[in-house]
Design a protein around this motif. Structure first.
Motif, PDB file in Angstrom:
ATOM      1  N   LYS A  59      13.608  21.649 112.847  1.00 41.02           N
ATOM      2  CA  LYS A  59      12.559  22.527 113.363  1.00 41.02           C
ATOM      3  C   LYS A  59      11.532  21.736 114.163  1.00 41.02           C
ATOM      4  O   LYS A  59      11.070  22.179 115.218  1.00 41.02           O
ATOM      5  CB  LYS A  59      11.891  23.263 112.204  1.00 41.02           C
ATOM      6  CG  LYS A  59      12.808  24.264 111.504  1.00 41.02           C
ATOM      7  CD  LYS A  59      12.082  24.969 110.362  1.00 41.02           C
ATOM      8  CE  LYS A  59      13.013  25.959 109.672  1.00 41.02           C
ATOM      9  NZ  LYS A  59      12.345  26.631 108.526  1.00 41.02           N
ATOM     10  N   ALA A  60      11.182  20.559 113.653  1.00 42.96           N
ATOM     11  CA  ALA A  60      10.205  19.724 114.372  1.00 42.96           C
ATOM     12  C   ALA A  60      10.754  19.297 115.727  1.00 42.96           C
ATOM     13  O   ALA A  60       9.988  19.125 116.684  1.00 42.96           O
ATOM     14  CB  ALA A  60       9.863  18.492 113.531  1.00 42.96           C
ATOM     15  N   GLY A  61      12.065  19.138 115.823  1.00 39.73           N
ATOM     16  CA  GLY A  61      12.684  18.740 117.081  1.00 39.73           C
ATOM     17  C   GLY A  61      13.044  19.909 117.974  1.00 39.73           C
ATOM     18  O   GLY A  61      13.549  19.705 119.092  1.00 39.73           O
ATOM     19  N   GLY A  62      12.810  21.123 117.500  1.00 41.78           N
ATOM     20  CA  GLY A  62      13.070  22.297 118.328  1.00 41.78           C
ATOM     21  C   GLY A  62      14.543  22.609 118.504  1.00 41.78           C
ATOM     22  O   GLY A  62      14.956  23.088 119.566  1.00 41.78           O
ATOM     23  N   PHE A  63      15.354  22.363 117.479  1.00 41.88           N
ATOM     24  CA  PHE A  63      16.776  22.687 117.567  1.00 41.88           C
ATOM     25  C   PHE A  63      17.280  23.192 116.219  1.00 41.88           C
ATOM     26  O   PHE A  63      16.582  23.082 115.193  1.00 41.88           O
ATOM     27  CB  PHE A  63      17.601  21.476 118.016  1.00 41.88           C
ATOM     28  CG  PHE A  63      17.597  20.320 117.052  1.00 41.88           C
ATOM     29  CD1 PHE A  63      18.535  20.235 116.032  1.00 41.88           C
ATOM     30  CD2 PHE A  63      16.654  19.300 117.176  1.00 41.88           C
ATOM     31  CE1 PHE A  63      18.523  19.173 115.135  1.00 41.88           C
ATOM     32  CE2 PHE A  63      16.647  18.223 116.293  1.00 41.88           C
ATOM     33  CZ  PHE A  63      17.586  18.167 115.259  1.00 41.88           C
ATOM     34  N   GLU A  64      18.472  23.749 116.231  1.00 35.78           N
ATOM     35  CA  GLU A  64      19.130  24.199 115.015  1.00 35.78           C
ATOM     36  C   GLU A  64      20.492  23.526 114.902  1.00 35.78           C
ATOM     37  O   GLU A  64      21.132  23.223 115.916  1.00 35.78           O
ATOM     38  CB  GLU A  64      19.320  25.722 115.020  1.00 35.78           C
ATOM     39  CG  GLU A  64      18.036  26.520 114.984  1.00 35.78           C
ATOM     40  CD  GLU A  64      18.304  28.022 114.948  1.00 35.78           C
ATOM     41  OE1 GLU A  64      19.481  28.404 114.737  1.00 35.78           O
ATOM     42  OE2 GLU A  64      17.344  28.789 115.138  1.00 35.78           O
ATOM     43  N   ILE A  65      20.926  23.317 113.665  1.00 30.72           N
ATOM     44  CA  ILE A  65      22.258  22.778 113.406  1.00 30.72           C
ATOM     45  C   ILE A  65      23.092  23.865 112.743  1.00 30.72           C
ATOM     46  O   ILE A  65      22.663  24.476 111.754  1.00 30.72           O
ATOM     47  CB  ILE A  65      22.197  21.540 112.496  1.00 30.72           C
ATOM     48  CG1 ILE A  65      21.550  20.370 113.231  1.00 30.72           C
ATOM     49  CG2 ILE A  65      23.596  21.152 112.021  1.00 30.72           C
ATOM     50  CD1 ILE A  65      21.307  19.165 112.351  1.00 30.72           C
ATOM     51  N   GLU A  66      24.258  24.086 113.296  1.00 31.52           N
ATOM     52  CA  GLU A  66      25.228  24.987 112.675  1.00 31.52           C
ATOM     53  C   GLU A  66      26.381  24.132 112.170  1.00 31.52           C
ATOM     54  O   GLU A  66      27.125  23.552 112.964  1.00 31.52           O
ATOM     55  CB  GLU A  66      25.740  26.021 113.682  1.00 31.52           C
ATOM     56  CG  GLU A  66      26.715  27.016 113.070  1.00 31.52           C
ATOM     57  CD  GLU A  66      27.211  28.036 114.088  1.00 31.52           C
ATOM     58  OE1 GLU A  66      28.273  28.627 113.844  1.00 31.52           O
ATOM     59  OE2 GLU A  66      26.535  28.212 115.131  1.00 31.52           O
ATOM     60  N   VAL A  67      26.477  24.006 110.855  1.00 32.65           N
ATOM     61  CA  VAL A  67      27.542  23.209 110.253  1.00 32.65           C
ATOM     62  C   VAL A  67      28.821  24.041 110.224  1.00 32.65           C
ATOM     63  O   VAL A  67      28.843  25.147 109.691  1.00 32.65           O
ATOM     64  CB  VAL A  67      27.159  22.754 108.837  1.00 32.65           C
ATOM     65  CG1 VAL A  67      28.349  22.089 108.144  1.00 32.65           C
ATOM     66  CG2 VAL A  67      25.978  21.791 108.893  1.00 32.65           C
ATOM     67  N   VAL A  68      29.887  23.491 110.800  1.00 35.41           N
ATOM     68  CA  VAL A  68      31.192  24.148 110.807  1.00 35.41           C
ATOM     69  C   VAL A  68      32.110  23.346 109.876  1.00 35.41           C
ATOM     70  O   VAL A  68      32.499  22.225 110.214  1.00 35.41           O
ATOM     71  CB  VAL A  68      31.791  24.206 112.224  1.00 35.41           C
ATOM     72  CG1 VAL A  68      33.134  24.936 112.210  1.00 35.41           C
ATOM     73  CG2 VAL A  68      30.820  24.892 113.183  1.00 35.41           C
TER      74      VAL A  68
END
Length: 335
Positions: A59-68
């Motif tokens: 969130k601090a970096g302005g991105f999301e991770i989607e784990v597949v």
């Protein structure tokens, strides 16, 4: 005891991996600020990503991770090539081999952890020379990088050709742990998460692979495993990639310094005992030292030449030399 993987297993894994990837949804367009990462279901990368999210570095970096979730390394590699994920973790040998085949993928270092050679205390094996005539269980295949390193080191330091002077056999990492713990094998060469468990169970680490690499002329450990993505993706998302790698650096600092962060991870680690937990934590920490994660390109090129000599085309494919563009950058974790 002699054992080996039966023919056809690797082909079956490839087919299953392909089916898994075919079933993954593809995106008509990228979701802004989201990185889809293919992760082995029980792999150690999950510890990093879980901590990264818990700390709020995404969130601090302005991105999301989607784990597949991925069932096998082959599945992750095929998913990356097919565009079902943006990123995976694998070694730079795979990256270089694919670049030689025209598939432009790149690597950023993530860990120097490799594992080692473990022996039973009652095996009588005290030095490398004691492996002569003895059985060795080896994780992976005849071209696994740790096995090639060990062969080169044995020739250099003990005058042994382990392929001829010892009795090597190949099996999956969990099976090797079972074999040595049940006194079916006197020695095994295994990956670091399994080696950590063996040390916790009282087995002796005869050789750490970092020491082997040092004996082969590397001044410091070489990062073998890293974040891997296509050139087209990194060029299209340079700032997103930079923010992700900064977040990974912050996460590694937490994992190096915070014991409570590891206590929180304990259920995810599937550690059977407190000794297993401590060994896994310490081995992971040893693989993410910031000074060792910097890529020394000349040293890596010397290492590649050694691997190419020992493993031949079966290991390195069509590329007799290391393509410097395999690494997004040499000398830091942030592009």
């Amino acid at each position: 005891m002699r054992f080996s993987c039966k023919r056809g297993i690797s082909s079956l894994i490839a087919v299953v991996a392909l089916l898994v990837v075919v079933c993954l949804p593809t995106r008509a367009a990228d979701k802004a600020g989201t990185i889809r990462i293919g992760v082995l279901q029980f792999g150690t990368v999950a510890w990093t990503l879980d901590t990264l999210k818990h700390q709020g570095f995404d969130k601090a970096g302005g991105f999301e991770i989607e784990v597949v979730p991925m069932a096998a390394p082959n599945a992750a590699q095929i998913a990356l090539q097919g565009g079902a994920v943006d990123m995976i973790t694998t070694d730079w040998l795979w990256v270089n081999r694919n670049r030689a085949d025209g598939r432009k993928v790149q690597f950023v270092a993530n860990s120097t952890a490799l594992g080692g050679l473990y022996v039973r205390g009652d095996s009588g094996i005290k030095t490398l020379s004691d492996l002569k005539g003895r059985e060795i269980g080896i994780a992976g295949t005849p071209v696994d990088k740790s096995w090639l390193f060990l062969q080169a080191y044995a020739k250099k330091t003990a005058g042994l050709d382990l392929k001829k002077d010892a009795k090597p056999s190949f099996a999956a990492p969990p099976a090797l742990n079972e074999f040595i713990l049940r006194d079916k094998l006197p020695a095994v060469l295994n990956f670091w998460p399994y080696g950590a468990r063996l040390k916790a169970a009282g087995m002796t680490e005869l050789l750490d692979m970092k020491a082997v690499l040092k004996g082969l002329g590397l001044e410091k450990p070489a990062p073998m495993v890293g974040w891997v993505f296509t050139e087209s993706w990194s060029q299209a998302h340079p700032e997103l990639l930079k923010r992700f790698l900064v977040a990974v650096d912050k996460t590694n600092a937490v994992l190096r310094d915070s014991d409570p962060a590891w206590v929180r991870l304990k259920p995810l680690m599937k550690a059977a005992t407190d000794a297993d937990f401590a060994a896994l934590r310490d081995a992971h920490r040893d693989g993410i030292r910031p000074d060792e994660l910097r890529v020394d390109l000349p040293a890596i090129q010397r290492l590649y030449a050694l691997l190419a000599e020992e493993g031949g085309e079966e290991l390195v494919g069509k590329s007799p030399t290391l393509d410097p563009a395999t690494f997004l950058q040499a000398g830091g974790s942030t592009p």
